[in-house]
Design an enzyme around this catalytic site. Structure first.
Site, mmCIF file in Angstrom:
data_model
loop_
_atom_site.group_PDB
_atom_site.id
_atom_site.type_symbol
_atom_site.label_atom_id
_atom_site.label_comp_id
_atom_site.label_asym_id
_atom_site.label_seq_id
_atom_site.Cartn_x
_atom_site.Cartn_y
_atom_site.Cartn_z
ATOM 1 N N HIS A 29 0.828 -1.210 0.000
ATOM 2 C CA HIS A 29 0.000 0.000 0.000
ATOM 3 C C HIS A 29 0.863 1.261 0.000
ATOM 4 O O HIS A 29 0.621 2.182 -0.771
ATOM 5 C CB HIS A 29 -0.941 -0.004 1.202
ATOM 6 C CG HIS A 29 -1.611 1.303 1.431
ATOM 7 N ND1 HIS A 29 -2.422 1.915 0.478
ATOM 8 C CD2 HIS A 29 -1.583 2.147 2.492
ATOM 9 C CE1 HIS A 29 -2.861 3.070 0.967
ATOM 10 N NE2 HIS A 29 -2.361 3.233 2.180
ATOM 11 N N ARG A 30 1.894 1.281 0.835
ATOM 12 C CA ARG A 30 2.773 2.454 0.878
ATOM 13 C C ARG A 30 3.472 2.665 -0.470
ATOM 14 O O ARG A 30 3.597 3.789 -0.952
ATOM 15 C CB ARG A 30 3.783 2.325 2.011
ATOM 16 C CG ARG A 30 3.172 2.559 3.382
ATOM 17 C CD ARG A 30 4.217 2.713 4.471
ATOM 18 N NE ARG A 30 5.040 1.541 4.664
ATOM 19 C CZ ARG A 30 4.750 0.528 5.476
ATOM 20 N NH1 ARG A 30 3.624 0.536 6.175
ATOM 21 N NH2 ARG A 30 5.568 -0.485 5.600
#
Length: 185
Positions: A29-30
């Site tokens: 996600h990051r």
């Protein structure tokens, strides 16, 4: 969505599979949020019931997957993974929409939001949203932290019905889409 890459969790005596999958997904996600990538989708090919399984499959073009894998997003996770090769999707693959579903399990939270938005008192909000309004999802989920808001929340993941034809579209920073499909095999 013509290529894929499998990231398979290895057994670990110190961490359970769910904790490892949450850590892996948080890193993904990051990376997707930082890169602004909308061309990479995810699926969990081992999903059974409420268990996402041990494999996170990334879908996208060869170039998009190579660019992602060329970054250091897996730092600290490589010892816990068997990383596959970027491969072409099999010709006989069907397609599936992997999306986020939101739970409305907290009537209290829904009331507070209604009170804020409509400038009403608690009694009116309680009338409009009774305790019985809570709905609970029976879907696999991961505990995640949003890169944009910093909020921790449970991300419920729904694998939709299989389809014969792909549906193009964009994917969010979680690799999910409300409409676009990923190959399923």
């Amino acid at each position: 969505m013509d290529h894929h890459l499998d990231l398979r969790l290895l057994p670990d005596p110190e961490f359970g599979p769910l904790a490892l999958m949450e850590a892996l997904y948080a890193k993904l996600h990051r990376a997707l949020a930082a890169g602004g990538t909308t061309g990479i989708g995810v699926s969990f090919p081992d999903v059974k019931g409420l268990d996402l399984g041990l494999c996170l499959r990334l879908h996208g073009s060869r170039e998009a997957l190579a660019m992602l894998m060329g970054t250091a997003w897996l730092r600290g996770m490589r010892d816990h993974l068997a990383i596959g090769e970027i491969s072409a999707v099999p010709a006989q693959a069907r397609h599936c929409c992997v999306s986020r579903r939101q739970s409305h399990s907290s009537p209290e939270r829904m009331r507070r939001r209604l009170m804020r938005r409509q400038q009403i008192d608690e009694a009116t909000a309680r009338e409009r949203i009774p305790d019985q309004a809570a709905t609970f999802l029976r879907l696999p989920s991961l505990q995640v932290r949003s890169s944009s808001t910093g909020q921790h929340f449970r991300l419920f993941i729904r694998h939709g019905p299989l389809q014969n034809d792909p549906v193009p579209g964009v994917f969010n920073a979680y690799g999910l889409s409300a409409t676009a499909t990923v190959p399923w095999f």
